[in-house]
Design an enzyme around this catalytic site. Structure first.
Site, PDB file in Angstrom:
ATOM      1  N   GLY A  93       0.805  -1.213   0.000  1.00 43.74           N
ATOM      2  CA  GLY A  93       0.000   0.000   0.000  1.00 43.74           C
ATOM      3  C   GLY A  93       0.839   1.264   0.000  1.00 43.74           C
ATOM      4  O   GLY A  93       0.337   2.347   0.301  1.00 43.74           O
ATOM      5  N   GLN A  94       2.130   1.157  -0.347  1.00 45.61           N
ATOM      6  CA  GLN A  94       2.993   2.355  -0.371  1.00 45.61           C
ATOM      7  C   GLN A  94       2.380   3.425  -1.265  1.00 45.61           C
ATOM      8  O   GLN A  94       2.021   3.172  -2.411  1.00 45.61           O
ATOM      9  CB  GLN A  94       4.388   1.992  -0.898  1.00 45.61           C
ATOM     10  N   HIS A 100      10.603   6.028   3.521  1.00 45.81           N
ATOM     11  CA  HIS A 100      10.252   6.705   4.769  1.00 45.81           C
ATOM     12  C   HIS A 100       9.970   5.671   5.837  1.00 45.81           C
ATOM     13  O   HIS A 100       9.387   4.619   5.561  1.00 45.81           O
ATOM     14  CB  HIS A 100       9.049   7.646   4.593  1.00 45.81           C
ATOM     15  N   HIS A 102       7.831   5.032   9.093  1.00 49.02           N
ATOM     16  CA  HIS A 102       6.723   5.516   9.918  1.00 49.02           C
ATOM     17  C   HIS A 102       7.067   5.227  11.381  1.00 49.02           C
ATOM     18  O   HIS A 102       7.415   4.087  11.721  1.00 49.02           O
ATOM     19  CB  HIS A 102       5.431   4.739   9.616  1.00 49.02           C
TER      20      HIS A 102
END
Ligand code: 5GP
Ligand code: ZN
Length: 114
Positions: A93-94, A100, A102
């Site tokens: 689901g990038q 990055h 999270h």
């Protein structure tokens, strides 16, 4: 990378609520937080996934985790705990193809993640 939202944040073309920055990295609040604390840690160089980082640039990975360490201490997240997530590609689901990490904290988390 021209159309990358996170490259635009690095260049100051899009505003972000920054919590930490140094010469290599930037940490800022997620615009759509999934937990009471939801911070994104990015590198100033653009790569979509960790496997794309060339061998001679792999110091990017310790730089990212060094900033994660500073942020979790600075934001007081260590005692209660936190979760780190890195998405890559379609099945994850990038949404933004710029590496990055999270940092999620401030609530109980489920395992396995969805
Ligand atoms: P991904 O799904 O790619 O792992 O995560 C991308 C994250 O970036 C999402 O949590 C999304 O809310 C966040 N995001 C997308 N656009 C922006 C933006 O313009 N500013 C900020 N602060 N976060 C963003
Ligand atoms: Zn980028």
């Amino acid at each position: 990378m021209e159309n990358c939202i996170f490259c635009k944040i690095i260049k100051g073309e899009i505003p972000a609520n920054k919590v930490f920055e140094d010469e290599h990295t930037l940490a800022f609040n997620d615009i759509n937080p999934q937990a009471p604390v939801h911070i994104l840690v990015i590198q100033r160089e653009h790569y979509a996934g960790v496997h794309e980082i060339p061998g001679d640039s792999r110091d990017i990975i310790p730089q990212l985790f060094s900033t994660v360490t500073k942020v979790v201490v600075q934001e007081g997240l260590v005692e209660a705990g936190y979760r780190l997530v890195i998405n890559f590609g379609k099945s994850s689901g990038q949404e933004v193809p710029h590496i990055h990490i999270h940092i999620l904290a401030g609530r109980s988390m489920q395992w396995p993640p969805g």
